[in-house]
Design an enzyme around this catalytic site. Structure first.
Site, PDB file in Angstrom:
ATOM      1  N   CYS A 191      -4.202  -2.885   0.550  1.00 16.15           N
ATOM      2  CA  CYS A 191      -3.671  -1.730   1.307  1.00 16.15           C
ATOM      3  C   CYS A 191      -2.516  -1.034   0.598  1.00 16.15           C
ATOM      4  CB  CYS A 191      -3.283  -2.159   2.704  1.00 16.15           C
ATOM      5  SG  CYS A 191      -4.750  -2.586   3.681  1.00 16.15           S
ATOM      6  N   ASP A 224       1.409  -2.762   6.967  1.00 16.72           N
ATOM      7  CA  ASP A 224       0.600  -3.851   7.564  1.00 16.72           C
ATOM      8  C   ASP A 224       1.279  -5.228   7.602  1.00 16.72           C
ATOM      9  OD1 ASP A 224      -1.114  -1.738   7.527  1.00 16.72           O
ATOM     10  OD2 ASP A 224      -2.666  -2.673   6.300  1.00 16.72           O
ATOM     11  N   GLN A 256       0.952   3.230 -18.341  1.00 17.30           N
ATOM     12  CA  GLN A 256       0.605   4.587 -18.789  1.00 17.30           C
ATOM     13  C   GLN A 256       1.662   5.601 -18.344  1.00 17.30           C
ATOM     14  OE1 GLN A 256      -3.762   5.486 -18.646  1.00 17.30           O
ATOM     15  NE2 GLN A 256      -3.765   3.755 -17.208  1.00 17.30           N
ATOM     16  N   LYS A 312      -3.955   2.604  11.479  1.00 18.94           N
ATOM     17  CA  LYS A 312      -4.932   3.105  10.507  1.00 18.94           C
ATOM     18  C   LYS A 312      -6.182   2.234  10.545  1.00 18.94           C
ATOM     19  CE  LYS A 312      -2.740   0.676   6.575  1.00 18.94           C
ATOM     20  NZ  LYS A 312      -3.811  -0.199   6.127  1.00 18.94           N
ATOM     21  N   GLU A 355      -3.048  -2.034  10.214  1.00 18.12           N
ATOM     22  CA  GLU A 355      -4.493  -1.881  10.057  1.00 18.12           C
ATOM     23  C   GLU A 355      -5.174  -2.471  11.289  1.00 18.12           C
ATOM     24  OE1 GLU A 355      -6.216  -3.648   6.529  1.00 18.12           O
ATOM     25  OE2 GLU A 355      -8.257  -3.280   7.228  1.00 18.12           O
ATOM     26  N   LYS A 414      -7.959   0.787   4.668  1.00 14.98           N
ATOM     27  CA  LYS A 414      -6.974   0.160   3.795  1.00 14.98           C
ATOM     28  C   LYS A 414      -5.877   1.161   3.431  1.00 14.98           C
ATOM     29  CE  LYS A 414      -9.565  -3.472   3.847  1.00 14.98           C
ATOM     30  NZ  LYS A 414      -9.292  -4.371   4.986  1.00 14.98           N
ATOM     31  N   VAL A 440       1.900  -5.431   2.670  1.00 18.21           N
ATOM     32  CA  VAL A 440       0.806  -6.280   2.173  1.00 18.21           C
ATOM     33  C   VAL A 440      -0.538  -5.592   2.358  1.00 18.21           C
ATOM     34  CG1 VAL A 440       2.098  -8.390   2.618  1.00 18.21           C
ATOM     35  CG2 VAL A 440       0.618  -7.489   4.419  1.00 18.21           C
ATOM     36  N   THR A 441      -1.514  -5.972   1.517  1.00 18.31           N
ATOM     37  CA  THR A 441      -1.367  -6.789   0.330  1.00 18.31           C
ATOM     38  C   THR A 441      -1.315  -5.876  -0.885  1.00 18.31           C
ATOM     39  OG1 THR A 441      -3.782  -7.052   0.031  1.00 18.31           O
ATOM     40  CG2 THR A 441      -2.655  -8.728   1.350  1.00 18.31           C
TER      41      THR A 441
END
Ligand code: TIU
Length: 229
Positions: free
Chosen positions: A165, A27, A205, A132, A75, A135, A160-161
């Site tokens: 997205c 995007d 993680q 698309k 987007e 997002k 971005v961002t």
């Protein structure tokens, strides 16, 4: 067969196989990066995203030289907005939102000047440009099919961002079994604190969603490919 490249990353080195990795650019549209578009309509300082362009240009150029497939996403919606959920259209109570006429055409509408990718990162002939409606880059698109058809199992993720997205796409990719290497200086947000935490969330993680590195580190690794072709 080219041996996988070792790319230093957080939380541990990422093994990048150039034959099964694509560059995903999310995007990088005028609607998000320039005044008068969707990003500005949402009340954001769009100039914050400009910092992403120079490093991403270097990565795009290196990916092309290395022969990595490049996929650009945008987007946006059909001119009749039939693919825009009413909830998305109504969100924010914006005086000038999706479908409204702005200085760069109708906001977030396919075919409009503002909907397209910024000149500095213009797609080349043969590169995928994926439209698309959401997002995530996988939602309601044929991205997964295209990746699997080409034997791609890993993505270098940019655009971005960071927390919208990019994050949604990285999460979607994870659940589909794709590995994601996110470039911290080639993703950006209107909210520096969300950017920081968004990146930490990816690599925490043990790499719950993937790996994080920087463009200079990736460029150094890709440089090792020169001369192998
Ligand atoms: N508003 C915002 O931060 N982002 C979006 O609406 N779309 C993307 O992130 N591309």
């Amino acid at each position: 067969m080219i041996a996988p490249l070792t790319v230093e990353a957080t939380p541990y080195p990422f093994l990048l196989d150039p034959e099964s990795t694509a560059l995903l650019i999310i995007d990088m549209q005028r609607d998000f990066l320039e005044p008068g578009g969707f990003g500005a309509a949402l009340g954001n300082d769009v100039s914050l995203l400009q910092a992403v362009v120079p490093p991403l240009r270097r990565v795009l150029s290196a990916a092309r030289a290395a022969g990595l497939p490049v996929i650009h996403t945008r987007e946006g919606h059909r001119p009749d907005l039939s693919d825009c959920p009413p909830s998305k259209l109504a969100r924010g109570n914006l005086p000038s939102g999706i479908g409204s006429l702005g200085p760069k055409g109708r906001i977030m509408v396919r075919g409009e000047y503002g909907h397209d990718i910024v000149d500095e990162l213009a797609p080349l002939e043969g590169e995928v440009v994926l439209d698309k409606p959401g997002k995530g880059s996988f939602h309601a698109t044929d991205l997964e099919l295209m990746l699997r058809n080409r034997g791609i199992d890993s993505l270098v993720v940019t655009g971005v961002t960071t927390e919208v997205c990019v994050h949604t796409t990285v999460r979607e990719a994870n659940d589909r079994g794709f590995e994601c290497l996110v470039l911290e200086d080639c993703v950006g947000s209107y909210f520096p604190e969300f950017h920081e935490v968004g990146l930490r969330m990816i690599a925490a993680q043990g790499g719950i969603f993937g790996w994080v590195t920087s463009s200079p580190v990736l460029l150094t690794a890709l440089a090792a490919l020169e001369g192998e072709a």
